[in-house]
Design an enzyme around this catalytic site. Structure first.
Site, PDB file in Angstrom:
ATOM      1  CD  GLN A 218     -71.570  76.642  12.044  1.00 12.97           C
ATOM      2  OE1 GLN A 218     -71.704  76.132  10.917  1.00 12.97           O
ATOM      3  NE2 GLN A 218     -70.378  77.014  12.511  1.00 12.97           N
TER       4      GLN A 218
ATOM      5  CG  HIS B 265     -59.939  64.685  10.423  1.00 11.50           C
ATOM      6  ND1 HIS B 265     -60.749  64.255  11.458  1.00 11.50           N
ATOM      7  CD2 HIS B 265     -60.431  65.896  10.050  1.00 11.50           C
ATOM      8  CE1 HIS B 265     -61.658  65.170  11.706  1.00 11.50           C
ATOM      9  NE2 HIS B 265     -61.503  66.177  10.880  1.00 11.50           N
TER      10      HIS B 265
ATOM     11  CD  GLU C  29     -64.547  77.058  12.368  1.00 11.64           C
ATOM     12  OE1 GLU C  29     -64.230  76.039  11.732  1.00 11.64           O
ATOM     13  OE2 GLU C  29     -65.695  77.538  12.392  1.00 11.64           O
TER      14      GLU C  29
ATOM     15  CG  ASP D 239     -66.679  84.037   5.328  1.00  9.61           C
ATOM     16  OD1 ASP D 239     -67.871  84.348   5.224  1.00  9.61           O
ATOM     17  OD2 ASP D 239     -66.153  83.112   4.661  1.00  9.61           O
ATOM     18  N   GLY D 240     -63.636  82.199   5.665  1.00  5.40           N
ATOM     19  CA  GLY D 240     -62.560  81.706   4.795  1.00  5.40           C
ATOM     20  C   GLY D 240     -62.503  82.402   3.454  1.00  5.40           C
TER      21      GLY D 240
ATOM     22  CG  ASP E  95     -62.223  69.990   7.771  1.00  6.86           C
ATOM     23  OD1 ASP E  95     -61.715  69.858   8.908  1.00  6.86           O
ATOM     24  OD2 ASP E  95     -63.254  69.402   7.406  1.00  6.86           O
TER      25      ASP E  95
ATOM     26  CG  ASP F 183     -72.588  69.083   3.452  1.00  6.11           C
ATOM     27  OD1 ASP F 183     -72.436  68.661   4.612  1.00  6.11           O
ATOM     28  OD2 ASP F 183     -72.314  68.416   2.434  1.00  6.11           O
TER      29      ASP F 183
HETATM   30  N1  SAM Z   1     -65.799  67.015   8.228  1.00  2.15           N
HETATM   31  C1  SAM Z   1     -66.912  67.906   8.034  1.00  2.15           C
HETATM   32  C2  SAM Z   1     -67.597  67.646   6.745  1.00  2.15           C
HETATM   33  O1  SAM Z   1     -66.997  67.009   5.894  1.00  2.15           O
HETATM   34  O2  SAM Z   1     -68.747  68.049   6.634  1.00  2.15           O
HETATM   35  C3  SAM Z   1     -66.445  69.324   8.181  1.00  2.15           C
HETATM   36  C4  SAM Z   1     -65.955  69.532   9.561  1.00  2.15           C
HETATM   37  S1  SAM Z   1     -65.611  71.108  10.164  1.00  2.15           S
HETATM   38  C5  SAM Z   1     -66.506  71.001  11.643  1.00  2.15           C
HETATM   39  C6  SAM Z   1     -66.516  72.270   9.194  1.00  2.15           C
HETATM   40  C7  SAM Z   1     -66.165  73.661   9.713  1.00  2.15           C
HETATM   41  O3  SAM Z   1     -66.338  74.653   8.682  1.00  2.15           O
HETATM   42  C8  SAM Z   1     -67.036  74.122  10.882  1.00  2.15           C
HETATM   43  O4  SAM Z   1     -66.216  74.307  12.009  1.00  2.15           O
HETATM   44  C9  SAM Z   1     -67.650  75.441  10.407  1.00  2.15           C
HETATM   45  O5  SAM Z   1     -67.808  76.373  11.445  1.00  2.15           O
HETATM   46  C10 SAM Z   1     -66.629  75.880   9.385  1.00  2.15           C
HETATM   47  N2  SAM Z   1     -67.094  76.861   8.395  1.00  2.15           N
HETATM   48  C11 SAM Z   1     -68.286  76.901   7.764  1.00  2.15           C
HETATM   49  N3  SAM Z   1     -68.333  77.967   6.927  1.00  2.15           N
HETATM   50  C12 SAM Z   1     -67.127  78.606   7.026  1.00  2.15           C
HETATM   51  C13 SAM Z   1     -66.560  79.745   6.412  1.00  2.15           C
HETATM   52  N4  SAM Z   1     -67.256  80.462   5.515  1.00  2.15           N
HETATM   53  N5  SAM Z   1     -65.296  80.101   6.744  1.00  2.15           N
HETATM   54  C14 SAM Z   1     -64.584  79.377   7.644  1.00  2.15           C
HETATM   55  N6  SAM Z   1     -65.067  78.287   8.288  1.00  2.15           N
HETATM   56  C15 SAM Z   1     -66.332  77.899   7.965  1.00  2.15           C
END
Ligand code: SAM
Length: 289
Positions: A39, A70, A114, A146-147, A164, A167
Site C-alpha cells: 500500500q 483504540h 500485521e 496476511d491476517g 484493527d 477499510d
Molecule cells: N484505525 C484504522 C482504521 O480504523 O482504519 C486502522 C489502523 S491500522 C494502521 C490498519 C492496519 O491493517 C495497517 O497497518 C495495515 O497494514 C493492516 N492490514 C491491512 N490489510 C491486512 C491484512 N490482510 N492482514 C493483516 N494486516 C492488514
C-alpha cells in the site's frame, strides 16, 4: 503570499475514501512516504491533529484522536469478556491497539498479525506515542502475515480477536470476507469475542449489512457498537461484534465498572457507562443489520 498562493504552496492530503467528498489536511511536514509491497504509506505532521498516518490515501490514525478508537476497540471486548488471557490483533500496525490491550493485567499474551512490516517499522519511528514501547513487551508477539491466512491456519486459540484493519479496499478487503470470519471463529476459545472496525455507518452503511450477513453463520450474537472518532469523518464509527457468549453484550455497567476499577488504569475516552451505552444503535443502523 496571497491566500491562493498559500494553498498552492502548502501540500494538502485529500482523503480518497468517499467519492465526491473528503476531508483534507495541510501537510506541514512529511516524515515518511513509500509505496510498500502492499500500500501507499505516508506519515506527516498537521498542526491540528499532530502526526497522521494514511494508507492508500485513507486516514488511519492521528496522534490527537487515536485514543478514542483504540480504547473503544480494546476495552469493550476485554471488559465484556472479563477474563481474557490470550488476545489476537489483526492489523494494528501503528501499535495503539497493542498498547491498550496490554494495559489489562489479566492478559497473558497478545499476538499481532500485521501484513506490512513497513507500517510497524515506520510507526515505531515516527508515531512512537502510539505503541509507547508495546512492541517490546514480553507478552507481545508480532507476526508479519496476511491476517486471513493466519486465522485460517493457526493452531493457536484466543479469547478476544480484534480486527484493527484498514477499510475493505486493497490488502484490507480480505478482512471483511466470510473466509476471514470463519477463520476467526475457528481460533476463538469458547465464550470468545470478535470485534472489528466496520467503517462510519452513515457513509458506509452497506458494510454494516454485509458484515452482519457474513458474520451470522459463525456467531449466535452478531451486532455492533459505536463511537465517534473525529478523523473517521461522517459520524459514528461502528465496530462489529461477534460471539456465542450471548450475555457478553449486555453485561451490566456496574459489573463493567467493577472490572474497570480492578484493572486499575486510567482512560481518556472509555468509561464503563459509555461501554454499555455504545451498543445502543441508531435506527438506520439497526435496520441495516
Ligand atoms: N484505525 C484504522 C482504521 O480504523 O482504519 C486502522 C489502523 S491500522 C494502521 C490498519 C492496519 O491493517 C495497517 O497497518 C495495515 O497494514 C493492516 N492490514 C491491512 N490489510 C491486512 C491484512 N490482510 N492482514 C493483516 N494486516 C492488514
Amino acid at each position: 503570499m496571497d491566500f491562493l498562493g498559500e494553498i498552492m504552496e502548502k501540500r494538502t492530503l485529500r482523503e480518497t475514501l468517499h467519492s465526491g467528498y473528503g476531508q483534507s489536511f495541510d501537510v506541514d511536514q512529511v516524515f515518511f512516504e513509500l509505496d510498500t509491497d502492499h500500500q501507499h504509506l505516508i506519515i506527516f505532521e498537521n498542526e491540528t491533529f499532530g502526526r497522521i498516518m494514511a494508507l492508500d490515501g485513507v486516514i488511519q490514525t492521528t496522534e490527537r484522536d487515536e485514543f478514542i478508537y483504540h480504547e473503544m476497540m480494546a476495552h469493550v471486548p476485554l471488559f465484556a469478556h472479563g477474563d481474557a488471557k490470550r488476545v489476537l490483533i489483526i492489523g494494528g500496525g501503528d501499535g495503539g491497539m497493542l498498547r491498550e490491550v496490554l494495559r489489562h493485567p489479566e492478559v497473558e499474551s497478545v499476538t499481532q498479525v500485521e501484513i506490512d512490516q513497513a507500517v510497524v517499522d515506520m510507526c515505531k519511528e515516527y508515531l512512537p506515542n502510539h505503541s509507547a514501547g508495546a512492541f517490546d513487551d514480553p507478552k507481545a508477539t508480532v507476526v508479519i502475515a496476511d491476517g486471513v491466512d493466519y486465522v485460517s491456519e493457526t493452531s493457536d486459540k484466543f479469547d478476544v480477536i480484534i480486527s484493527d484493519c484498514t477499510d475493505p479496499i486493497g490488502p484490507g478487503e480480505v478482512l471483511f470476507s466470510s473466509r476471514f470470519y470463519e477463520g476467526c471463529k475457528r481460533c476463538l476459545n469458547e465464550g470468545g469475542i470478535f470485534v472489528a472496525q466496520n467503517g462510519v455507518s452513515f457513509m458506509q452503511i452497506d458494510e454494516v449489512s454485509t458484515t452482519a450477513k457474513r458474520l451470522s453463520p459463525y456467531f449466535s450474537d452478531v451486532s455492533f457498537y459505536s463511537a465517534a472518532v473525529p478523523t473517521y469523518v461522517g459520524g459514528i464509527m461502528t465496530f462489529a461484534w461477534g460471539t456465542d457468549n450471548e450475555s457478553a453484550r449486555s453485561v451490566e455497567a456496574s459489573v463493567i465498572r467493577e472490572r474497570f476499577e480492578k484493572a486499575g488504569f486510567k482512560t481518556r475516552f472509555y468509561t464503563p457507562e459509555l461501554h454499555a451505552a455504545a451498543f445502543a444503535l441508531p435506527q438506520y443502523v439497526i435496520d441495516a443489520i
